[in-house]
Write a protein that holds these residues in place. Structure first.
Motif, PDB file in Angstrom:
ATOM      1  N   ILE A 279     -31.232 -17.572  38.754  1.00  0.00           N
ATOM      2  CA  ILE A 279     -31.250 -16.182  39.891  1.00  0.00           C
ATOM      3  C   ILE A 279     -31.756 -15.061  39.016  1.00  0.00           C
ATOM      4  O   ILE A 279     -30.971 -14.561  37.893  1.00  0.00           O
ATOM      5  CB  ILE A 279     -29.843 -16.043  40.465  1.00  0.00           C
ATOM      6  N   THR A 280     -32.947 -14.553  39.355  1.00  0.00           N
ATOM      7  CA  THR A 280     -33.435 -13.526  38.765  1.00  0.00           C
ATOM      8  C   THR A 280     -33.086 -12.102  39.370  1.00  0.00           C
ATOM      9  O   THR A 280     -33.346 -12.162  40.487  1.00  0.00           O
ATOM     10  CB  THR A 280     -35.146 -13.381  38.356  1.00  0.00           C
ATOM     11  N   VAL A 281     -32.355 -11.167  38.825  1.00  0.00           N
ATOM     12  CA  VAL A 281     -32.114 -10.080  39.497  1.00  0.00           C
ATOM     13  C   VAL A 281     -32.723  -8.756  38.491  1.00  0.00           C
ATOM     14  O   VAL A 281     -33.080  -8.869  37.290  1.00  0.00           O
ATOM     15  CB  VAL A 281     -30.541  -9.758  39.407  1.00  0.00           C
ATOM     16  N   SER A 282     -32.605  -7.657  39.566  1.00  0.00           N
ATOM     17  CA  SER A 282     -33.084  -6.168  39.048  1.00  0.00           C
ATOM     18  C   SER A 282     -31.942  -5.480  39.182  1.00  0.00           C
ATOM     19  O   SER A 282     -31.700  -5.343  40.460  1.00  0.00           O
ATOM     20  CB  SER A 282     -34.281  -5.737  39.635  1.00  0.00           C
ATOM     21  N   GLU A 283     -31.161  -5.095  38.356  1.00  0.00           N
ATOM     22  CA  GLU A 283     -29.811  -4.052  38.617  1.00  0.00           C
ATOM     23  C   GLU A 283     -30.523  -2.721  39.075  1.00  0.00           C
ATOM     24  O   GLU A 283     -29.877  -2.167  39.827  1.00  0.00           O
ATOM     25  CB  GLU A 283     -29.062  -3.941  37.189  1.00  0.00           C
ATOM     26  N   GLY A 284     -31.403  -2.188  38.275  1.00  0.00           N
ATOM     27  CA  GLY A 284     -31.513  -0.608  38.449  1.00  0.00           C
ATOM     28  C   GLY A 284     -30.374   0.099  37.884  1.00  0.00           C
ATOM     29  O   GLY A 284     -29.691  -0.287  37.331  1.00  0.00           O
ATOM     30  N   PRO A 285     -30.520   1.467  37.776  1.00  0.00           N
ATOM     31  CA  PRO A 285     -29.633   2.365  37.225  1.00  0.00           C
ATOM     32  C   PRO A 285     -28.197   1.979  38.042  1.00  0.00           C
ATOM     33  O   PRO A 285     -28.027   1.760  39.065  1.00  0.00           O
ATOM     34  CB  PRO A 285     -30.308   3.736  37.478  1.00  0.00           C
ATOM     35  N   GLN A 286     -27.264   2.280  37.331  1.00  0.00           N
ATOM     36  CA  GLN A 286     -25.783   2.529  37.934  1.00  0.00           C
ATOM     37  C   GLN A 286     -25.631   3.973  38.022  1.00  0.00           C
ATOM     38  O   GLN A 286     -25.559   4.808  37.398  1.00  0.00           O
ATOM     39  CB  GLN A 286     -24.875   2.003  36.902  1.00  0.00           C
TER      40      GLN A 286
END
Length: 813
Positions: A279-286
């Motif tokens: 599973i490939t994810v893109s977190e982005g900023p927290q």
């Protein structure tokens, strides 16, 4: 190996024939008439007769009945079309044709081509599902006409079932083989299941701040493990829900508002069925919370509404109500929990609804703030509230009470026309109506209908059920051991909630007869009344030196406390005669070796009750105080006053499970119960009006100890000769119980408890610091034979501290 499809092309041809027949009837161009150059006639044509050809399996009369046209009727093409549709809808025919013959009155010829019947339905290769289950569920049964849709339904049912078993790539093929010489077919569904797919590993790519373990914990799809419940079975629907809902929800709760699942792949080893999910994810900023504000609220303060967004740390202990921790969520600079922010809106809407603001709108607004170099990005969170005006109850209606009088139901409704709408009071009314026990459960939810002016109409829908019943069964308790009972009970006499009860209890130690009648609203007023006649013979399992017999009558009346729907005042009078019989072989005559006596008793009391359930409460309280005057100006042989008091308080502390779909979650509650009693005067003529303690069946409850082992002189074993029967009784007692309850549903409850209590010789000896203690765990459930309970408790202050098992059954629960 041949697959024969039904002749679906003829359907269109049949309708074309019907259309031609419509034109044919419109011009009356019958062949016989045309040959004679008869003039054309328009309008409906009369049907002289109907012939059916081509049928073998379906009777001619059945076909004509389905066709819907009868001899003597005048028909147009529309009726013919309708009849053809009805024949096809019966699923008995592959093709239908209708022809007309004759002049004047016509003869309709219905030519049918029947569907073949299924001689057999055979499912091969199916290992992880039941063939019978497939056939019965999809109605694909031999001897019925062949139906292509049922075959497709069976294939879909098999595929979905195998997917749930972790076998998503099965091959399912159908074969329809004609039977030579007859209009029958054999239907085969050949299944090649293939390997069961199990998730051996879940691998995440692209995550930097969210740990693999954290992401995996948000998924219902889990890699297989050592324990049996970690099978790793693959379920396509559940896996997709994890990707589309579970993972994004977790990320939003951790401040990753831009989180996305970029891609996923399932790498399967065809030899073993083991799979690796990538599973490939893109977190982005927290994001962290910049500011939190509430706009438009006037009914509640910012602080009151902000509490819905605040959360306490504490994990599972907080869920169970055992730990609070420090509140967080609205503090500037904290990681922004978008899930909690949105979920809190439901809590606020409910709070507004309880105050009548049914049309209040809460709009969440998130504004991303340009980040300062070196600092984490921030988001400003706002609730924009449009309160509108409170809704007023215009009308309250009860529908479906065909036997029960409406005033009986309305007496349980706590919200009235003219009141400001309250969702909480609607719920309490719903529960109170259901608690009558006169209607089918669960009741339909209250129907709330808004009016044009913003007010609401409330309708409670009920369905009457049979209430009178003949009861029989067994019970354990009350000091009489195992006993049976049989009786008739009608809690809704004449549809006015009047109750009649006739009951006979019998057993080795018991023979009791009771007849009672109660009216909760005498003359449809606010006064309740009860009258009871009894004739009982008791031989107590705990006191085996004799037995007693009582015969008498009691009455009791109640009125509501002024201005309160939860509090009632009671007064009653009873008179009875008690005789005692000492057994010949008994050496201890202190309890049953006494003359008979007449007891004349006047009682007064007050009770306040707000518990949400009589057996398994989670919220509310119950307090009662009852004073019994015996003798004096009332006459009789007793000269004493007995005072009894009880208080029970419950508060919810947590829930498990989602109730958004209408279900009820598992509820946790803390409860505290306090009971006290005292006898002032001489009660020697009626010793069983005094108090004893220990066990759960007789006297005052104290788990962890045998019956009647707690005495004014301390702990004495149940069969100890060092104390007489009368010496086990006291004129005062105190009992305290604290519970941590787990309400699985309205029928099953379990939990932990702590009991403490003691019996004292006289009220003046009362000492709350000198108590016997017990603690343990137990389970209670409601069965068709009545409630039963099982408790396992440790007695701390016994001569030999240890565990004790207690069993309870029957009405005395």
């Amino acid at each position: 190996m041949t697959f024969v499809k039904p002749n679906v092309k003829r359907t269109g041809k049949a309708f074309a024939l019907a259309a031609a027949f419509l034109a044919f009837l419109g011009s009356a161009a019958f062949e016989s008439l045309s040959a004679q150059a008869q003039p054309q006639r328009t309008g409906p044509q009369r049907v002289d007769s109907i012939m059916v050809v081509g049928n073998e399996r379906v009777a001619e009369g059945s076909i004509i009945a389905i066709f819907g046209v009868t001899p003597g009727a005048e028909v147009t093409g529309r009726e013919i079309q309708r009849g053809i549709k009805q024949l096809f809808a019966s699923q008995q025919f592959r093709d239908v044709r209708v022809r007309a013959r004759g002049a004047g009155g016509v003869t309709l010829v219905v030519e049918v081509d029947e569907q073949p019947s299924m001689r057999s339905v055979i499912i091969t290769g199916l290992e992880h599902m039941s063939e019978r289950e497939v056939r019965d569920t999809t109605d694909l049964v031999a001897s019925f006409p062949y139906n292509q849709q049922k075959v497709l339904n069976a294939k879909a049912y098999i595929r979905n079932g195998l997917v749930r078993e972790g076998i998503p790539f099965a091959t399912i093929e159908e074969r329809v083989v004609p039977v030579d010489g007859v209009n029958q077919v054999d239907v085969f569904i050949d299944v090649t299941e293939g390997q069961r797919v199990t998730i051996a590993q879940v691998e995440f790519l692209g995550n930097e701040l969210l740990a693999d373990e954290t992401l995996a914990g948000a998924m219902a799809t889990r890699a297989e493990g050592f324990l049996w419940f970690r099978s790793g079975a693959y379920d396509e629907e559940r896996y997709r829900a994890d990707l589309g809902q579970g993972l994004p929800a977790l990320a939003r709760s951790q401040g990753f508002l831009d989180f996305q699942v970029v891609s996923d792949s399932l790498v399967i080893d065809p030899a073993t069925g083991k799979a690796r999910a990538e599973i490939t994810v893109s977190e982005g900023p927290q994001y962290r919370l910049g500011t939190f504000s509430i706009e438009g609220n006037t009914r509640f303060t910012d602080e009151e509404l902000a509490r819905a967004f605040q959360r306490s740390e504490g994990g599972i202990l907080r869920t169970l109500g055992l730990r609070g921790g420090e509140a967080s969520g609205t503090q500037v600079g904290q990681v922004f929990d978008a899930e909690a922010f949105n979920e809190a809106i439901f809590t606020i809407r409910e709070r507004y609804a309880n105050e009548g603001y049914l049309y209040a709108q809460i709009t969440p607004v998130l504004t991303r703030v340009d980040s300062i170099p070196g600092e984490p990005p921030r988001v400003d969170a706002t609730w924009r509230i449009q309160e509108s005006t409170p809704a007023i109850v215009n009308r309250v209606t009860v529908v479906g009470n065909e036997y029960t009088y409406e005033w009986v139901v309305r007496d349980r409704i706590s919200i009235l026309p003219g009141d400001v709408y309250s969702q909480d009071r609607v719920l309490r009314s719903y529960q109170a109506i259901s608690g009558l026990g006169f209607f089918e459960a669960p009741m339909p939810a209250p129907d709330i209908q808004p009016r044009e002016n913003g007010d609401v109409d409330i309708t409670f829908n009920v369905i009457e059920k049979q209430t009178g019943s003949i009861n029989f069964g067994t019970s354990v308790g009350g000091g009489v051991g195992l006993s049976g009972f049989i009786g008739y009970q009608q809690p809704n006499l004449f549809g006015q909630a009047k109750a009649g009860n006739l009951r006979w209890d019998f057993g080795r130690f018991l023979n009791s007869f009771e007849l009672s009648y109660s009216d909760p609203a005498m003359f449809q007023g606010r006064v309740s009344g009860t009258v009871s006649l009894f004739n009982s013979r008791d031989r107590f399992a705990q006191f085996q030196t004799g037995r007693r017999r009582r015969i008498g009558v009691t009455t009791r009346f109640g009125i509501p406390w002024p201005g309160s729907r939860a509090t009632r005042i009671f007064a009653g009078y009873g008179i009875s005669r008690t005789t005692y019989e000492q057994f010949d072989n008994a050496e201890d005559n202190t309890l049953f070796g006494r003359p008979p006596g007449v007891q004349s008793q006047l009682s007064v009391g007050v009770t306040r009750q707000t518990l949400d359930s009589p057996l398994f409460p989670t919220v509310g309280s119950r307090q009662s105080l009852n004073i019994e005057f015996n003798g004096g100006v009332l006459g009789g042989d007793g000269q004493f006053t007995r005072i009894l008091s009880e208080g029970s308080w419950w508060t919810p502390v947590g829930t498990l499970g989602d109730q958004s779909g209408g279900g009820r979650p598992i509820r946790f509650a803390l409860g505290l119960t306090l009971r006290t009693g005292a006898v002032f005067g001489d009660a020697s003529a009626f010793p069983f009006d005094r108090f004893w303690m220990g066990g759960v069946q007789f006297g005052q409850q104290l788990r962890g100890y045998d019956e009647r082992t707690i005495t004014p002189g301390g702990f004495f074993a149940e069969n100890s000769d060092a104390i007489s029967d009368i010496g086990r009784l006291g004129n005062a007692y105190i009992s305290l119980t604290a519970e941590y309850a787990l309400r699985l549903n309205d029928q099953v409850s379990t939990g932990l408890f702590y009991d403490a209590g003691n019996v004292f010789t006289d009220p003046g000896d009362f000492d709350p610091t000198r108590l016997f203690r017990g603690a343990g765990f137990g389970m209670q459930l409601v069965t068709p034979f009545g409630p039963i309970g099982l408790d396992y408790a440790y007695g701390f202050d016994r001569a030999n501290p240890g565990w004790q098992l207690h069993f309870r059954m029957g009405p005395g629960f």
